[in-house]
Design a protein around this motif. Structure first.
Motif, PDB file in Angstrom:
ATOM      1  N   ASP A  63       0.854  -1.190   0.000  1.00  0.00           N
ATOM      2  CA  ASP A  63       0.000   0.000   0.000  1.00  0.00           C
ATOM      3  C   ASP A  63       0.888   1.237   0.000  1.00  0.00           C
ATOM      4  O   ASP A  63       2.117   1.130  -0.072  1.00  0.00           O
ATOM      5  N   THR A  64       0.279   2.411   0.074  1.00  0.00           N
ATOM      6  CA  THR A  64       1.082   3.633   0.182  1.00  0.00           C
ATOM      7  C   THR A  64       1.037   4.188   1.612  1.00  0.00           C
ATOM      8  O   THR A  64       1.963   4.862   2.035  1.00  0.00           O
ATOM      9  N   GLN A  65      -0.032   3.839   2.367  1.00  0.00           N
ATOM     10  CA  GLN A  65      -0.196   4.423   3.707  1.00  0.00           C
ATOM     11  C   GLN A  65       0.948   4.076   4.650  1.00  0.00           C
ATOM     12  O   GLN A  65       1.414   4.923   5.410  1.00  0.00           O
ATOM     13  N   SER A  66       1.399   2.825   4.615  1.00  0.00           N
ATOM     14  CA  SER A  66       2.437   2.451   5.578  1.00  0.00           C
ATOM     15  C   SER A  66       3.741   3.188   5.277  1.00  0.00           C
ATOM     16  O   SER A  66       4.479   3.550   6.186  1.00  0.00           O
ATOM     17  N   ILE A  67       4.005   3.444   3.993  1.00  0.00           N
ATOM     18  CA  ILE A  67       5.204   4.209   3.636  1.00  0.00           C
ATOM     19  C   ILE A  67       5.034   5.661   4.078  1.00  0.00           C
ATOM     20  O   ILE A  67       5.962   6.282   4.619  1.00  0.00           O
ATOM     21  N   GLU A  68       3.806   6.203   3.882  1.00  0.00           N
ATOM     22  CA  GLU A  68       3.561   7.583   4.328  1.00  0.00           C
ATOM     23  C   GLU A  68       3.780   7.717   5.834  1.00  0.00           C
ATOM     24  O   GLU A  68       4.318   8.715   6.311  1.00  0.00           O
ATOM     25  N   LYS A  69       3.347   6.689   6.570  1.00  0.00           N
ATOM     26  CA  LYS A  69       3.567   6.726   8.035  1.00  0.00           C
ATOM     27  C   LYS A  69       5.050   6.735   8.370  1.00  0.00           C
ATOM     28  O   LYS A  69       5.477   7.430   9.291  1.00  0.00           O
ATOM     29  N   LEU A  70       5.831   5.961   7.629  1.00  0.00           N
ATOM     30  CA  LEU A  70       7.280   5.934   7.876  1.00  0.00           C
ATOM     31  C   LEU A  70       7.902   7.294   7.560  1.00  0.00           C
ATOM     32  O   LEU A  70       8.852   7.724   8.216  1.00  0.00           O
ATOM     33  N   ILE A  71       7.343   7.974   6.556  1.00  0.00           N
ATOM     34  CA  ILE A  71       7.843   9.318   6.226  1.00  0.00           C
ATOM     35  C   ILE A  71       7.525  10.284   7.369  1.00  0.00           C
ATOM     36  O   ILE A  71       8.379  11.045   7.815  1.00  0.00           O
ATOM     37  N   GLU A  72       6.269  10.191   7.875  1.00  0.00           N
ATOM     38  CA  GLU A  72       5.876  11.045   9.006  1.00  0.00           C
ATOM     39  C   GLU A  72       6.798  10.846  10.203  1.00  0.00           C
ATOM     40  O   GLU A  72       7.100  11.781  10.934  1.00  0.00           O
ATOM     41  N   GLY A  87      -1.361  -3.073  -8.236  1.00  0.00           N
ATOM     42  CA  GLY A  87      -1.854  -4.441  -8.239  1.00  0.00           C
ATOM     43  C   GLY A  87      -3.172  -4.562  -8.986  1.00  0.00           C
ATOM     44  O   GLY A  87      -3.932  -3.602  -9.109  1.00  0.00           O
ATOM     45  N   GLN A  88      -3.433  -5.750  -9.505  1.00  0.00           N
ATOM     46  CA  GLN A  88      -4.718  -6.014 -10.153  1.00  0.00           C
ATOM     47  C   GLN A  88      -5.378  -7.202  -9.475  1.00  0.00           C
ATOM     48  O   GLN A  88      -4.726  -8.159  -9.074  1.00  0.00           O
ATOM     49  N   LEU A  89      -6.702  -7.111  -9.399  1.00  0.00           N
ATOM     50  CA  LEU A  89      -7.471  -8.118  -8.692  1.00  0.00           C
ATOM     51  C   LEU A  89      -8.052  -9.107  -9.704  1.00  0.00           C
ATOM     52  O   LEU A  89      -8.442  -8.719 -10.802  1.00  0.00           O
ATOM     53  N   ALA A  90      -8.093 -10.380  -9.323  1.00  0.00           N
ATOM     54  CA  ALA A  90      -8.697 -11.388 -10.201  1.00  0.00           C
ATOM     55  C   ALA A  90      -9.693 -12.218  -9.403  1.00  0.00           C
ATOM     56  O   ALA A  90      -9.522 -12.428  -8.198  1.00  0.00           O
ATOM     57  N   LEU A  91     -10.749 -12.645 -10.072  1.00  0.00           N
ATOM     58  CA  LEU A  91     -11.702 -13.572  -9.463  1.00  0.00           C
ATOM     59  C   LEU A  91     -11.341 -14.966  -9.962  1.00  0.00           C
ATOM     60  O   LEU A  91     -11.215 -15.193 -11.171  1.00  0.00           O
ATOM     61  N   TRP A  92     -11.167 -15.873  -9.028  1.00  0.00           N
ATOM     62  CA  TRP A  92     -10.629 -17.183  -9.386  1.00  0.00           C
ATOM     63  C   TRP A  92     -11.309 -18.255  -8.549  1.00  0.00           C
ATOM     64  O   TRP A  92     -11.739 -18.005  -7.434  1.00  0.00           O
ATOM     65  N   ALA A 133      -9.644  -3.831  -1.623  1.00  0.00           N
ATOM     66  CA  ALA A 133     -10.072  -3.700  -3.016  1.00  0.00           C
ATOM     67  C   ALA A 133     -11.208  -4.670  -3.322  1.00  0.00           C
ATOM     68  O   ALA A 133     -12.192  -4.306  -3.975  1.00  0.00           O
ATOM     69  N   ALA A 134     -11.106  -5.902  -2.805  1.00  0.00           N
ATOM     70  CA  ALA A 134     -12.146  -6.907  -3.059  1.00  0.00           C
ATOM     71  C   ALA A 134     -13.470  -6.469  -2.444  1.00  0.00           C
ATOM     72  O   ALA A 134     -14.538  -6.597  -3.061  1.00  0.00           O
ATOM     73  N   GLN A 135     -13.397  -5.914  -1.235  1.00  0.00           N
ATOM     74  CA  GLN A 135     -14.616  -5.423  -0.592  1.00  0.00           C
ATOM     75  C   GLN A 135     -15.222  -4.273  -1.414  1.00  0.00           C
ATOM     76  O   GLN A 135     -16.442  -4.183  -1.567  1.00  0.00           O
ATOM     77  N   SER A 136     -14.360  -3.426  -1.965  1.00  0.00           N
ATOM     78  CA  SER A 136     -14.843  -2.327  -2.796  1.00  0.00           C
ATOM     79  C   SER A 136     -15.562  -2.845  -4.033  1.00  0.00           C
ATOM     80  O   SER A 136     -16.546  -2.254  -4.482  1.00  0.00           O
ATOM     81  N   VAL A 137     -15.075  -3.939  -4.603  1.00  0.00           N
ATOM     82  CA  VAL A 137     -15.728  -4.536  -5.780  1.00  0.00           C
ATOM     83  C   VAL A 137     -17.151  -4.952  -5.407  1.00  0.00           C
ATOM     84  O   VAL A 137     -18.105  -4.668  -6.129  1.00  0.00           O
ATOM     85  N   GLU A 195     -12.108  -0.325 -12.901  1.00  0.00           N
ATOM     86  CA  GLU A 195     -13.065   0.703 -12.469  1.00  0.00           C
ATOM     87  C   GLU A 195     -13.834   0.255 -11.224  1.00  0.00           C
ATOM     88  O   GLU A 195     -14.506   1.040 -10.584  1.00  0.00           O
ATOM     89  N   PHE A 196     -13.778  -1.046 -10.899  1.00  0.00           N
ATOM     90  CA  PHE A 196     -14.577  -1.584  -9.794  1.00  0.00           C
ATOM     91  C   PHE A 196     -13.961  -1.333  -8.420  1.00  0.00           C
ATOM     92  O   PHE A 196     -14.594  -1.578  -7.409  1.00  0.00           O
ATOM     93  N   TYR A 197     -12.700  -0.943  -8.393  1.00  0.00           N
ATOM     94  CA  TYR A 197     -12.048  -0.775  -7.082  1.00  0.00           C
ATOM     95  C   TYR A 197     -10.999   0.331  -7.159  1.00  0.00           C
ATOM     96  O   TYR A 197     -10.482   0.615  -8.228  1.00  0.00           O
ATOM     97  N   PRO A 198     -10.717   0.976  -6.031  1.00  0.00           N
ATOM     98  CA  PRO A 198      -9.670   1.998  -6.033  1.00  0.00           C
ATOM     99  C   PRO A 198      -8.324   1.347  -6.326  1.00  0.00           C
ATOM    100  O   PRO A 198      -8.118   0.182  -5.987  1.00  0.00           O
ATOM    101  N   PRO A 199      -7.413   2.083  -6.976  1.00  0.00           N
ATOM    102  CA  PRO A 199      -6.139   1.473  -7.369  1.00  0.00           C
ATOM    103  C   PRO A 199      -5.371   0.920  -6.172  1.00  0.00           C
ATOM    104  O   PRO A 199      -5.390   1.507  -5.087  1.00  0.00           O
ATOM    105  N   ILE A 200      -4.743  -0.235  -6.375  1.00  0.00           N
ATOM    106  CA  ILE A 200      -3.915  -0.835  -5.319  1.00  0.00           C
ATOM    107  C   ILE A 200      -2.489  -0.387  -5.581  1.00  0.00           C
ATOM    108  O   ILE A 200      -1.728  -1.051  -6.276  1.00  0.00           O
ATOM    109  N   ARG A 201      -2.162   0.792  -5.053  1.00  0.00           N
ATOM    110  CA  ARG A 201      -0.817   1.331  -5.290  1.00  0.00           C
ATOM    111  C   ARG A 201       0.137   0.760  -4.271  1.00  0.00           C
ATOM    112  O   ARG A 201      -0.110   0.829  -3.084  1.00  0.00           O
ATOM    113  N   GLN A 202       1.221   0.204  -4.761  1.00  0.00           N
ATOM    114  CA  GLN A 202       2.210  -0.390  -3.866  1.00  0.00           C
ATOM    115  C   GLN A 202       3.472   0.475  -3.872  1.00  0.00           C
ATOM    116  O   GLN A 202       4.091   0.652  -4.922  1.00  0.00           O
TER     117      GLN A 202
END
Lengths: 243, 228
Positions: A63-72, A87-92, A133-137, A195-202
């Motif tokens: 994610d990006t949040q944990s890196i932002e926390k380390l910056i703080e 990241g991209q999500l797949a249904l399997w 992301a899956a919950q957002s879908v 479009e179904f979920y917010p981007p999974i930025r790593q």
């Protein structure tokens, strides 16, 4: 320390990125004298370990949040972080008919609402970015209330994959990268439309404690090279737009 | 104390699971421990080894195999599906079945020791007084072995309460169904909610310590009683 010496670099890597990282590691070590020592785990756990003094020099989070926390917390300088993958999500799962193409997104809703679905696996939305992301879908499809009682949560995306691969969950939201990485799991899947979920930025970070360490810096540069980005692309991620 | 409604649900679920498992284990382990205490069968070492396995195996091994064996392609999974019970992983009863195995040695071993120490003598005397075996067991053996039953029940309960790795592997983290206290603590830590994690962890520590304190003070008194 001259960079010609073989040094070790400790890297903490979010578990969804395991397969891609193994390839990056092989590539880097074939070109460099340095060796990588990797710890895979969930982003939350690795973050907690870093805060408590774990000797990692580079951190590849999911994610990006944990890196932002380390910056703080001034453990990482703002200049020393970037989004290395999206990241991209797949249904399997076993309910997906043989021969289904990965872009057959019309099937997602009927599969999720079908009566053959008893358990739907996703990673814990509270702690795992792919779970969120899956919950957002499910929210996007307005199926969350209907499916709530069928949801089972893996503690991370790797365990979620295991729930589906053992057949205990008939379907699951996993990382596309995991399916690409494991030839044994090559049963059909559907890539979930982005479009179904917010981007999974790593995001990745070079920790302050390592910024004068030549070996770590050389791997940090390698991570940002076109060659590394190409490997990341091939592993089922989109290469990042800037954060 | 910061306890959310989810935390309370997890506490009650843990107590319910530990209670159910302890009750079932006492029922199942009585004949098993009796057989182990008195049998000279060549099967005895094999059964003893299986009973002791959960003591040495990491819970992840148990959880991993449980997912496979109880999954749709596994023997237990095929059986439960054929019986119309569905699959065990991710259900409360799945946790019960897995915990029965996980806590088995903690209940079998104290009972087996007690039965071995008592020997056949009390039952033989009861028989000479006209008691049938079942009658003799309930009116003579059981009261004699009461301390062992209390030890077995306490250890079985406390051990099931402290179960984590196995449930994390096969529980699926479902609120009210498989999300027990230990898993909830883990969730809090993973979500960096250290305050909530602290409250639950402290509660668990205090409660487990209390149970063991009660057990050992009870045992201490009993042992003195035996000597006099």
């Amino acid at each position: 320390m001259p960079f010609t010496y073989a040094d070790t670099i400790h890297v903490a890597v979010a578990s969804n990125f395991t397969a891609a990282f193994e390839q990056l590691k092989t590539q880097f070590e074939s070109e460099s004298e340095h060796k990588l020592i990797t710890s895979y785990g969930s982003t939350g756990k690795l973050y907690a370990q870093i805060v408590h003094g774990a000797p990692f020099q580079i951190f590849l989070a999911a994610d990006t949040q944990s890196i932002e926390k380390l910056i703080e917390q001034k453990r990482v300088r703002p200049a020393n972080h970037f989004v290395y993958a999206e990241g991209q999500l797949a249904l399997w799962g076993r309910l997906i008919p043989a021969g289904t193409e990965e872009n057959n997104t019309n099937l997602i809703r009927p599969l999720l609402t079908g009566t053959s679905l008893k358990k739907l696996a996703l990673a814990n939305p509270k702690t795992a970015p792919y779970g969120f992301a899956a919950q957002s879908v499910l929210q996007h499809l307005e199926l969350l209330p209907e499916l709530n009682h069928k949801l089972v949560y893996g503690e991370n995306i790797t365990q979620t994959l295991q729930f589906v691969s053992t057949g205990n969950a008939q379907l699951g939201f996993v990382a596309l990268s995991q399916l690409i990485a494991k030839p044994t799991e090559q049963s059909p899947y559907i890539a979930v439309p982005i479009e179904f979920y917010p981007p999974i930025r790593q995001a990745a970070a070079l920790l302050d404690s390592a910024q004068d360490y030549a070996a770590a810096v050389s791997f940090w540069r390698f991570l940002q090279s076109d060659q590394a980005q190409q490997i990341i692309l091939e592993n089922g991620y989109t290469v990042a737009t800037s954060s | 104390m910061q306890l959310s409604p989810d935390d309370i649900t997890a506490i009650f679920l843990s107590l319910k699971l530990a209670g159910t498992v302890t009750f079932l284990l006492l029922l199942l382990c009585t004949p098993l421990a009796w057989w182990l205490a008195h049998s000279t069968s060549i099967l005895k070492p094999i059964i003893s080894a299986f009973v002791a396995l959960p003591l040495v195996l990491p819970p992840t091994v148990l959880g991993f195999y449980f997912l496979i064996i109880a999954g749709p392609s596994g023997p237990l999974g095929s059986l439960t599906e054929a019986l119309g019970l569905g699959l065990l992983p991710f259900t409360y009863w799945g946790l019960v079945v897995a915990s029965l195995f996980y806590s088995l040695p903690f209940v079998v071993q104290p009972l087996q020791n007690a039965f071995e120490i008592q020997g056949r003598r009390p039952m033989e005397i009861a028989a000479t007084l006209g008691a049938r075996p079942i009658d003799g067991f309930f009116s003579v053996m059981l009261p004699l072995c009461r301390p062992a039953y209390i030890t077995a029940a306490t250890l079985g309960f406390a051990h099931t309460l402290g179960e984590f790795g196995l449930i994390l592997m096969m529980g699926g983290n479902i609120p009210g169904e498989t999300r027990v206290v230990s898993v909830q603590i883990y969730n809090h830590v993973e979500a960096l909610e250290y305050g909530n994690a602290h409250s639950l962890a402290a509660l668990m520590l205090g409660f487990s310590l209390l149970i063991l304190l009660l057990l050992y003070s009870f045992q201490g008194r009993k042992l003195i009683g035996f000597k006099s």
